[in-house]
Design an enzyme around this catalytic site. Sequence first.
Site, PDB file in Angstrom:
ATOM      1  CE  LYS A   1      20.094  34.215 -15.659  1.00  0.00           C
ATOM      2  NZ  LYS A   1      18.940  34.846 -15.554  1.00  0.00           N
TER       3      LYS A   1
ATOM      4  CE  LYS B   1      21.736  37.437 -21.956  1.00  0.00           C
ATOM      5  NZ  LYS B   1      20.390  36.893 -21.366  1.00  0.00           N
TER       6      LYS B   1
ATOM      7  CE  LYS C   1      17.756  42.301 -15.645  1.00  0.00           C
ATOM      8  NZ  LYS C   1      16.933  41.258 -16.265  1.00  0.00           N
TER       9      LYS C   1
HETATM   10  N1  AQP Z   1      21.618  41.221 -24.619  1.00  0.00           N
HETATM   11  C1  AQP Z   1      20.417  41.037 -24.926  1.00  0.00           C
HETATM   12  N2  AQP Z   1      20.289  41.256 -26.219  1.00  0.00           N
HETATM   13  C2  AQP Z   1      18.883  41.272 -26.611  1.00  0.00           C
HETATM   14  N3  AQP Z   1      17.756  40.790 -25.794  1.00  0.00           N
HETATM   15  C3  AQP Z   1      17.970  40.636 -24.628  1.00  0.00           C
HETATM   16  N4  AQP Z   1      17.250  40.263 -23.652  1.00  0.00           N
HETATM   17  C4  AQP Z   1      18.152  40.094 -22.391  1.00  0.00           C
HETATM   18  N5  AQP Z   1      19.406  40.470 -22.866  1.00  0.00           N
HETATM   19  C5  AQP Z   1      19.595  40.590 -24.066  1.00  0.00           C
HETATM   20  C6  AQP Z   1      16.035  39.986 -23.577  1.00  0.00           C
HETATM   21  O1  AQP Z   1      15.113  41.169 -22.567  1.00  0.00           O
HETATM   22  C7  AQP Z   1      14.146  40.284 -22.098  1.00  0.00           C
HETATM   23  C8  AQP Z   1      14.207  40.209 -20.744  1.00  0.00           C
HETATM   24  O2  AQP Z   1      14.886  39.295 -20.078  1.00  0.00           O
HETATM   25  P1  AQP Z   1      14.926  38.731 -18.763  1.00  0.00           P
HETATM   26  O3  AQP Z   1      14.131  39.392 -17.845  1.00  0.00           O
HETATM   27  O4  AQP Z   1      14.626  37.282 -18.667  1.00  0.00           O
HETATM   28  O5  AQP Z   1      16.343  39.050 -18.437  1.00  0.00           O
HETATM   29  P2  AQP Z   1      17.621  38.433 -18.872  1.00  0.00           P
HETATM   30  O6  AQP Z   1      17.421  37.875 -20.185  1.00  0.00           O
HETATM   31  O7  AQP Z   1      18.079  37.552 -17.774  1.00  0.00           O
HETATM   32  O8  AQP Z   1      18.387  39.634 -18.937  1.00  0.00           O
HETATM   33  P3  AQP Z   1      19.864  39.562 -18.570  1.00  0.00           P
HETATM   34  O9  AQP Z   1      20.717  40.854 -18.437  1.00  0.00           O
HETATM   35  O10 AQP Z   1      20.430  38.586 -19.639  1.00  0.00           O
HETATM   36  O11 AQP Z   1      19.845  38.995 -17.062  1.00  0.00           O
HETATM   37  P4  AQP Z   1      20.829  38.012 -16.443  1.00  0.00           P
HETATM   38  O12 AQP Z   1      22.000  38.783 -16.631  1.00  0.00           O
HETATM   39  O13 AQP Z   1      20.251  37.707 -15.166  1.00  0.00           O
HETATM   40  O14 AQP Z   1      20.882  36.643 -17.491  1.00  0.00           O
HETATM   41  C9  AQP Z   1      13.900  38.953 -22.821  1.00  0.00           C
HETATM   42  O15 AQP Z   1      13.249  38.888 -23.949  1.00  0.00           O
HETATM   43  C10 AQP Z   1      15.411  38.833 -23.338  1.00  0.00           C
HETATM   44  O16 AQP Z   1      15.484  37.970 -24.613  1.00  0.00           O
END
Ligand code: AQP
Length: 340
Positions: A119, A202, A205
């Site tokens: 990030k 992956k 968002k």
């Molecule tokens: N692609 C994924 N497959 C399975 N689990 C996932 N999680 C996120 N993406 C996947 C799970 O969702 C939960 C919330 O995670 P978060 O709030 O930390 O969001 P994140 O992981 O930052 O989600 P994103 O979409 O991946 O955001 P960005 O793009 O900002 O990095 C966690 O339990 C995570 O494992």
Amino acid sequence: MSTPSFTPRVFSGIQPSGDLHLGNYLGAIKNFVEMQEAREYETVYCMVDLHAITTWQDPADLRRNTRELCASFIASGIDPEKSILINQSQVPEHAQLGWVFNCVARMGWMGRMTQWKDKAGKNAENASLGLFAYPSLMAADILVYHATHVPVGDDQKQHLELTRDIATKFNHDFGVPFFPIIEPVIKGAATRVMSLRDGSKKMSKSDPSDASRINMTDDADAIARKIRKAKTDPDPLPDNMAGLAERPDARNLVNIYAALADMDPQAVLDQHAGSLFGHFKLALADVAVEKLAPIAGEMARLMDDPGEIDRILGRGAERAREITVPILEQAYDIMGMIRS
Ligand code: AQP
């Protein structure tokens, strides 16, 4: 140090940073509901707004996204009577214990986190200090409840290892087995849902392409369209998972089908071996719409009454603090801070 027994308690959270997607649902929320219904644990689920602000959030968007995340939890089956449902900043002990853990964790530990490296990228000098310290606040979120089990997607494994390291160091430094050594719960056929446009990335968002993910707010048409356009290959489906080893896009769709239909991926292949993707995608779209469209509909209904969502979060914070205030007080006492 003899190990005390801790009440079996689940904690997990999601950032209210918008565009909640199928990865969040299958990797996290679906397991949250199953653990709530198992009745083997007390369950605490959280909108982690303090984590969201480690990167810029427009205030109006943050407010809306927090309510929408709460609505998605409830629409997916989290019952605010059975589980404690909270917004992180409304339970101040998270941030207070987070500061303590900033003083327990080491800079080197944080610098090794792959999520920090991904990030912050090449622009680490400009990243917020909060983004660097993110895993220490995450450890506090979990340990301020003395939680024992943490359901997450596969991408959070390293942060949970660090939570165990922080608990171990605190317990060792003060010679008291005060914090539990948590167990990650990473389960289901889709612990890492991949992008619909690139099976090696992956689903996320922050991907600029909306076609790369199925959003939890997507209607039936959008879900079916995105699945129809998902990247695949021209070969038919094989009859065993080994046949998908070198086909990440195809494997991703099979795993998504399995997770949505509560099947083993091999059972999906037993049904669809020999099918071409044109046909399989139609079946997958049916399963996805059947599962996700009612959730999106219920989310929209709940979002019509933001006051009710705020009441649920206020009540959740009161219940949470019955647990977090005494645990933080004990931690401060162990460290020698005067309590009077
Ligand atoms: N692609 C994924 N497959 C399975 N689990 C996932 N999680 C996120 N993406 C996947 C799970 O969702 C939960 C919330 O995670 P978060 O709030 O930390 O969001 P994140 O992981 O930052 O989600 P994103 O979409 O991946 O955001 P960005 O793009 O900002 O990095 C966690 O339990 C995570 O494992």
